[in-house]
Structures are given as structure tokens and as C-alpha cells.
Design a protein around this motif. Sequence first.
Motif, short mmCIF file in Angstrom:
data_model
loop_
_atom_site.label_atom_id
_atom_site.label_comp_id
_atom_site.label_asym_id
_atom_site.label_seq_id
_atom_site.Cartn_x
_atom_site.Cartn_y
_atom_site.Cartn_z
N SER A 87 8.66 10.86 4.74
CA SER A 87 8.80 10.44 6.61
C SER A 87 9.41 9.09 6.57
CB SER A 87 7.72 11.45 6.72
OG SER A 87 6.46 10.96 6.79
N GLU A 88 9.77 8.90 7.54
CA GLU A 88 9.19 7.46 7.98
C GLU A 88 8.33 7.10 8.89
OE1 GLU A 88 13.58 7.27 10.12
OE2 GLU A 88 14.42 7.33 7.70
N SER A 89 8.54 5.63 9.27
CA SER A 89 7.08 5.68 10.57
C SER A 89 8.01 4.58 11.95
CB SER A 89 6.29 4.89 9.69
OG SER A 89 5.13 4.39 10.54
N GLU A 90 7.51 4.65 12.19
CA GLU A 90 8.29 3.82 13.98
C GLU A 90 6.80 2.43 12.96
OE1 GLU A 90 7.17 5.44 17.87
OE2 GLU A 90 9.10 6.81 17.48
N THR A 91 7.07 1.21 13.29
CA THR A 91 5.54 0.12 13.83
C THR A 91 4.48 0.72 14.62
OG1 THR A 91 7.99 -1.18 13.67
CG2 THR A 91 5.73 -2.13 14.07
N PRO A 92 4.04 0.91 13.62
CA PRO A 92 2.64 1.22 14.27
C PRO A 92 1.66 0.38 15.21
CG PRO A 92 2.39 0.88 11.95
CD PRO A 92 3.58 0.22 12.01
N PRO A 93 1.17 0.87 16.26
CA PRO A 93 0.88 -0.04 17.29
C PRO A 93 -0.73 -1.15 16.06
CG PRO A 93 -0.22 2.18 17.52
CD PRO A 93 1.26 2.60 16.68
N GLU A 147 5.12 1.66 6.20
CA GLU A 147 3.94 2.48 6.91
C GLU A 147 4.82 4.28 6.67
OE1 GLU A 147 1.00 3.37 6.94
OE2 GLU A 147 0.34 1.11 6.49
N PHE A 148 6.30 3.89 5.94
CA PHE A 148 7.13 5.47 5.37
C PHE A 148 6.18 6.12 4.17
CE2 PHE A 148 11.71 4.55 6.45
CZ PHE A 148 11.02 4.22 7.78
N CYS A 149 6.23 7.27 4.56
CA CYS A 149 5.71 7.90 3.22
C CYS A 149 6.85 8.65 2.02
CB CYS A 149 5.22 9.14 4.52
SG CYS A 149 4.69 10.91 2.71
#
Lengths: 595, 595
Positions: B110-116, B75-77
Motif C-alpha cells: 500500500s502507498e502512503s501520503e506524506t505523514p503529518p 511509510e509505504f508498506c
Amino acid sequence: MGEALEGLKRNIMCGELRESHIGTKFTVMGWVQRKRNLGGLLFIDLRDRTGILQVVFGEAINNEAFIKADNVKPEFCIAVTGELVHRESVNPNMPTGMVELKGESIKILSESETPPIYIKEDLDAAENIRLKYRYLDLRRPDMQNIFMIRHKTAKAIRDFLDDNGFLEVETPMLTKSTPEGARDYLVPSRNYPGMFYALPQSPQLFKQLLMVSGFDRYFQIVKCFRDEDLRANRQPEFTQVDIELSFVEQDDVIELNEKLVSHVFKSVLNKEIKTPFKRMTYKDAMDKYGSDKPDLRFGMEIKNISSDVLNCGFKVFTDAINNGGSVRAITVKSGASMGRKDIDRLGEFVKTYKAKGLAWIACKEEEIKSPIAKFLTEAEMNNIIKSSEAEVGDLILIVADKNSVVLQSLGALRLEIAKKQEILKGNDEFNFVWITEFPLLEYDEEEGRYFAAHHPFTAPMDEDISYLESEPGRVRAKAYDMVLNGEELGGGSIRIHDTALQEKMFSVLGFSNESAWERFGFLLEAFKFGPPPHGGLAFGFDRMIMFLAGTDNIKDVIAFPKNQNAFCYLTDAPNIVDEKQLNELGISINVKNKK
Amino acid sequence: MGEALEGLKRNIMCGELRESHIGTKFTVMGWVQRKRNLGGLLFIDLRDRTGILQVVFGEAINNEAFIKADNVKPEFCIAVTGELVHRESVNPNMPTGMVELKGESIKILSESETPPIYIKEDLDAAENIRLKYRYLDLRRPDMQNIFMIRHKTAKAIRDFLDDNGFLEVETPMLTKSTPEGARDYLVPSRNYPGMFYALPQSPQLFKQLLMVSGFDRYFQIVKCFRDEDLRANRQPEFTQVDIELSFVEQDDVIELNEKLVSHVFKSVLNKEIKTPFKRMTYKDAMDKYGSDKPDLRFGMEIKNISSDVLNCGFKVFTDAINNGGSVRAITVKSGASMGRKDIDRLGEFVKTYKAKGLAWIACKEEEIKSPIAKFLTEAEMNNIIKSSEAEVGDLILIVADKNSVVLQSLGALRLEIAKKQEILKGNDEFNFVWITEFPLLEYDEEEGRYFAAHHPFTAPMDEDISYLESEPGRVRAKAYDMVLNGEELGGGSIRIHDTALQEKMFSVLGFSNESAWERFGFLLEAFKFGPPPHGGLAFGFDRMIMFLAGTDNIKDVIAFPKNQNAFCYLTDAPNIVDEKQLNELGISINVKNKK
């Protein structure tokens, strides 16, 4: 009671009939525009959405129909069947003017009382009557034409955006109140008494979330709401063309929307709009036109003459400059002959913009005439004339004050003079310009804090980010307005897509971290999961229609508009409701009904 | 903080790349679906709206990009540029499975936290989590596909109606409360404290006014609102395709809407829908299927066996008939082998529809087995079997009661058995039928008065008008529903366009003349000025999308839906508002905040 159709079918519209149709039998249906007897015949002008057709009844054509037709009055709704024939006395002013329909049979579908307003173009009736009988007002051909334009425009926008990969996605009408911006309309909740939804002022947050969702290209033609005191050309509910794109920068958004607008004007008006549009920075627009929505259809630019009068003997000028302000001028072509009274009136006009006065120099053939001539050397006077680009016959108008007052008053004066001199009379130009590099923030003296000039999600320009905390007023935004003939047609920005920057922005706006999260938490949360770079724009759809239809009254382009108090004369909304309904919502009224 | 695009432009979408593109350099942008290391190379599945593309990074391709790419997580863009090449291990299951992009450079946007929640098809996560993180839920390809279908459907509807001379006209959202029908959402007025607008349940009155205005053919895809307790597949705000035409009768409306729906299914699903659709009267639908929205994809019709048991020895049957009711049956093909427990369960099922019991006859090869056999002569038994069209191996299920109970319970039982037996498994048919000749009025025992079955503007059938006052329950309406696979897709009617008839209708509904005028006066007033014959229809747009997308959950087809309590997990709407806002509206809260 009217007659039933009983299987009778209309097979052509009134305005469509031409000489090529002669000899064929048709059934048309519509409203009686007028009826007249002439030489033993009865002529009815029958009107539908497409135009007017003459129908003729006579003893020799069909006596039963002739007798029946004699009973009709204006605005009766009728159906007529008969052969299309050549018209005896042709009317070259109407598209169907070469033909008429023989009234071989007639059905009176419904009767009409005498309508309270005339069904004709350019009606001059009181607005409240027009709004109360809106359904009759909308029968007028010029009003119908506006709504055909409105339909065509929406269609053209959707076709273009569909062709360009945009998805129309509907966002909620019952949403959360976000108290930054205008006043929300509230909707009490029954499931959660004491709590409220808000009607959206725009789908801003949702369209950004759709970008986070990877929808890539979103649009919506959507109702928005603002519970504000209505100035002219504002309505409590209005329509917005809302657009958002991912993986783009400012130029991409600008280029796309130029193409969109150009497509719309071509589709609706068959008018070629050249792209790319001009671009002008906010600073230039303010300096030259005293406005962030300059009307570029005429010149009369504002000139800074501060350096010409820096050391002059006129204290008003030098004080303004020494206090950080400026002295600026506009030149009215051929204005030197303006009478003293007219000039005085312009002086009163600029005072409404807080200017303390208006100096003037009339460059007459025989002499330079000016009340301030005595304070100026000949060189100074010549320099002013040169800087103002004034020629013999022109009038120079000068304001000295702090910059904001000078620019605003001269900007308004420029428009006022153009109006008075009818400079734009007969001008059918559509003069587009993009205004860019807006300030990101505006300082509010009263509240002692900065506010977002656009909205708090607008990205600062990269080169200005470093000033965000040290010199917030200096930071320019990646924001852009599309201006047409001095009106803002649409505006938008590249958005912040970084939680850290967004939080910094909220802090500059004086939000505590807690209150920012309370209001916009779901957007900040969303930004944790790989938001794409994105930006967009929203057009005022009603205003766009005003341009395309050539009207300056927003009520003309909304089918069922409200008055200045957000009241609907047609339905009497708002109105009282049952006590039971309020009890279910857990609310009560604590004022006397003021209506 | 993510990297900026700085002029980098995407020039193709991930899902579009094919072997024909091989050898060319592309820039793609999207989200990391997954990342894996294999043989010293790094493979990233990159996802955008159009699909997934494999991108490969390696020391030999570009070392800098390789190292940078190693930092990305799901989920990083990102943006990747490189040459498209043949894929070593091809994947025939994905459209881009023959190719891969060489990762020559990468930007982490952009970065992403681990998605729920997982971003994958057929997600099985708790609904409240999906709704809270709706922007992530909407990243899932199956959800994105639904909104592409929704967009396409709206486009197809608009294209068709535009081609057929319809104008889309926007009607007000802030309007008048009309307390006949569902509960309104109210909006307090600030200009008139103590008064309220209502959000529209439908634009019914406005579309009729537009017909009075001569707009001739109107449509709108529009949000409507009902503040009702939400059953499954209801939302407080929903979207309606609203259509109205002038100078038409029932057949014209039916024909047009068949063409519309057929065009939509062709455009969106490339599915041929044959027109004309079947038609069935309300009476036939009730008699044969116990429902006004019969599912015609299977038989199992209800048979009236009253005459077969008129004089039988089973008092339950004869009593029902003698009290004005009936005895009816459905036949379950190959149902004779059903176990006693299963039949008992069906007996319990019909009791929820107020049936007192369920009789049955199992036509087994060796014998007829039935608990009621002892009450019946052989002839009676044979007649029942014949009337029920039962064959060896079938099961006959019988209910005796007053007609409404018999029909409703057998209608429901029919659907229940079809569900249990999976009769429709794998069936991809779209079975359309028009239901016509609805009752105009329905008697409410509790309130002791008639209510409009459709709405009070629906026209009675010409041949029944004379019963309007003497036998209101007998009057049929010029109303029609379009039913698809057992669900109402849309419904409408020809309207009354005569003030006198409309007033008579209100009087039958128990409105005083005064209260009718207070509520609907503007429509009655409008009818004084030559209203045209008119009628229309409204489709449930959300339900239409459910059919086209093949989902049975309305929340799947609404971008930002609410839960059963009309609460939005994403934005926390409704919510509390400032006291100041309530003061301006002149309302106060008189219950404790229950949330």
C-alpha cells in the motif's frame, strides 16, 4: 461478631488432604456444609474452593472445641486446627474420603443465617432468587468449577497468543457511536453536554488502527456491549476474544485460530482436537444443512430432489420449481414407524419457518406409505427414495418452496428431529468446521438497500470484486466462521486495506461519501498512510466457556449476569440517580419512571 | 491500489536478522523508514515492530525490483524478498547493522501520503496532532516499546497470580451508581427509561462479594471509570489491577504484593527488587516527609524544632506552638550559598501551601546568616542547627504554623528543592515503601461530618475500634499503600466482614440505616451469610507502566487516550447522537450543545 484470625494461618486447602498427610497438624478454613452428631462425636463437613473435608470434634479430642463446634450451623465460616488422621468410615466417593481432621481447636470467623438457597450441586431454585443471592449461588461447587474453567481458558488463550507474538492492547470503552449494527449503549458527556460516548460493540475499528500502527499481532479479551432485546443466551455486556494480524491472508488466520482452539481444549479439558478443521463453503452448508452453522455430529443431510419431481403430478412441487424454488428432503433413519400425530407436529413446526407444508414418504417394509404417492409415478417415487438415500424403515420429509424457505425449514427440522430422537445423547464430540465464502452483502427488502453481512470493512473475494457494483448480491467475502457443534464460536474476515475499495464498499452500502467519512473518517484517513494487509477474528468468550463447562445457559458462565430485561437482581441496577447528576450532564428524563 | 500478498509469506521480522542468517533467502514486510540513492544503488530502511533492516536494490541485483523500488516513499508498506548478505558499510549502532537484504523482488502492499508527523523516537510534535493521528504516533518505536512493556507487565502479573492460586473473574461494567467517592459515568437504560446504570469506579463491592462466595483468591485487570475534571496524569477510563484474598490479615496481603511487584520488575526490566519492602506508619511519613507518599530516594527529612524555640523571642514561632502548631525545618545540603532571590522564591512557593512565610538560616563558613538570628539566643540557634542536623555550608528552611500546614508545605518544599537541585538526576533506583496505619476517617469541615479516608468497607485497627464513636478521628485503619519513588503505586485494606461493625461504620459516616441499606444493602445482606475475613489491594496499572517505561505522561501508556476534557481527537468522541436513540432511552437534552 466473629473471631479474628490473630495470626492464625491456613496452611492447606480442604480438598487437598490425602492419606499421605496423615500424622501432621493442619489449619483449614472454610464453610460448614453440614454438621451431624454420631456416637458422642460431632462431624462437620468443611467446604472451601477445592472440596470438602470431614472434621471431627469430641470430648476426648478437645472438649472446649467440641462445645464450641456444637454452636455452628450450615454456612458458618470457621477455622479448625488439628491432626489429620485416618477416617473410620471411609467414603470412596470423595477425594478426601480416606481422612479426617481432628478438631483440636476451632474459631468461628463469622456466623450465618439460614441461606435462602441450598449450597449444593444441580440446584433447582428459581432464577431470580439465584441471581438476587448470587454470592450464595456462586458458593455451589459446580458454579465455582465454571469460573475456574473460565479463568483457565483466559489463561490458556493469553499464553498461546503471547507465545505466538501477539500483544494485548487495551482499546477504549468510552468511544464513538457508530450507527451500523446493533444499538449502542450511550454515556452522556459532562464536559460536552448534549453529546454522548458509546460503549463499544466490538473494538473493530481500533484493532484495525493498531494494524495501521504496525503492532503486527494484536489481541484482547475485552468487554463489549449491545443494547438489544435479550434473547436466550444474550447478555447486554459480553466478553470477546478479539484477534487481528497483519501481513496475512485467510489461510493464515484460520490456521492460527485452529491451533489456538486446539491448545485451549487441551489445556482446559485435556481433550485432543485434531487440526486442520473441516472447511465448508457457505453455499454447501446452506445446501446440505440449511444453516451457516451446521451441526456435523450427525448426518440427515438435505437432498435436492427437484429433478426427480420436475414433471410430476403434484402441483405444489412443480409450482415451487417453476417459480425458481426447489423441492428438498431429509431422511429420518428408522422414522417410518412415526405416528401420524408426530408427523403432523413436524408439519406445524416447519410452518414457523414459513413453509406451507411438509410432505412425507414412509418406507415401510410392507409398503411405501405417503399422502403424495397418488401424484407420483413409480419411477418418480423410486427416484425420490434413491436421491434421499432412504432405506427400508426410513421416513422422508419434503418441503417445496422458494429456496430460502426450503433450506431454513429443513435445516431447523433436521435439528428438531435430532433433539426429539436424542441422536446426540451421550455424544461428547467437539465437531469443528470452518464456514467460508460468505456473501459480502445482504439485501434488505424493507430498506431497499444492501447491508454488510459481516461488517463494512470485510474484503470481497478477489475474483468477485468486479461484481461489486453490477451484481452486489453475488460477491463473496473473505470471511470465515468457526462453527462448533452447530454454534458459531467465532468469526472474522480479511479486511479491506485500500481507501478506494473501502469507499466503493460504502457507496454500495448506500452511504454518501460525506456520511461514510462522518462515521468512519478516521479509519479512511488512516488508510492513506500505508495500511498493511490484515485480518482477524473474534471469539465469543462466554460461548466458548459454555462449551468447555458443558452448560447451555450463558448466565452460568458470567459471575454477575443480568436478566432478560438487562436488570441486575443483586444490585438493583439500573436505578434512579440524583437530579444533580443529570443536571451536570445537561439531560433530563422525559418519561414517567416505568419501573 | 496496493498489491495483494497472493500467497507470499513473511518468514522473519526485520529486527531479527543477524550475521548468522547470511546466505539465506528471506521475505520481510514493513514500512519504508527512508530511501536513498548511493552509487547507483537504492537503499531502503525497512521498519517493522522489531526494528529496522537495510534493503538494497540495484540494476545488477534485480532490475525490475530496482525500478519498482524507486517509486516507494516513506511509510509505504512493502514486502521484499531476497538473500541476506554482509553489509558493505556496517552500522554498529543498530542490531541489524552488519547485514542487508538484497532486493530481488518487491511488492508495494500500500502507498502512503506524506505523514503529518515524523515516525521517529523522541518526537516533539503538538499533542493534539499526535492524538488525532494516533495510529501514526503509535508507529514510533518508543511508543511501540511502551505497549510491549504494557503487554509483558500484564502477562507477568497474570502468570504470578495464577501460580499463586488466584482466579481472574470479570465483574460487571453496567452496574449501580454509588454516590460516595468520585462522580460516576452514567448509562441510561432503555428497558427502564429514567433509570441509569453506572460504569464502575472500581469492582470493590463485587470483589468482596466474590470473597463471600468462597472464591478465596480473586484478581482482575480491569477498566475503571471516573468522571472527574482531569488533572495531569488522570484519564476518564483507567486500568486497575484488582486483588482480593480471603482468610488473611494485613501482613499476608503485603507479603504477597511485594512478591508480585518484585516478580513484575524482574520479568519486565530484569531488575532485582529486594523484599521485604520498608514500612512506615502514616504518622511517621507525615512527620518526616510531610507526605503519605514519601520519596525515599533522598533524605532532607523534616525536623521538629519546636522544643528549641519554645521560649524564643520570635513571636511567629511561639504563637504557632502556643496555638497547637509547631515549628519544623528541612536542611538543604550545601544550600548556604543560595542567593537571596532564590530563597525568596522558595518563600513564595510555600505560600501556595498556605504557609505564611519561610524562615531560613544559612550556615556559612564565616558566619551564621539569618533574618531571624536577632530573635534567637546563641543557645537557641545552636540547638536549631543541631536538631536540623545542619553542617557548615547547609541551609535550614523553617515553617511555623498549624501542623498540617507546616508538614504539607515543608513536604512540598522538600520535593521542589530536590527537583531544582536535580538531586535525582541519573538515579535509577526503585525505592519502595509501605505506608500503614492510615486514619480510618477524615473530617470534612465544610460538610461537618467524617468521610471514609479509604472507603467505607475498610476495617479499623482492632486496638482503635473502641474509639469509633467517641473519637472517630483517632481511629487508624488496617489500610496500606505501596509507594514507589514518591508515587502511590497501589493501596488496599483489610475489610470489615461483620454486618454490625459495618453498620456502625456507616452510622459514623452519617448514613441513616435506611440510606446505607439503599446504597450498599446487597453487601450488608451478603455479610449475614458467613463472610470470610478478607482484604486486598488495587494497583494503578497505568501508573505501574509509567514507571516501567520511564515516562511521566499517562497518555504515553494508553493506546487511545483522551485529552484533559475527556475528548478523543481521533474519533471525535463524545459526539451527537440521533434523536431516535434518545427517545428510546426516554431522555432529552436540556442545554444548548456547547461544543
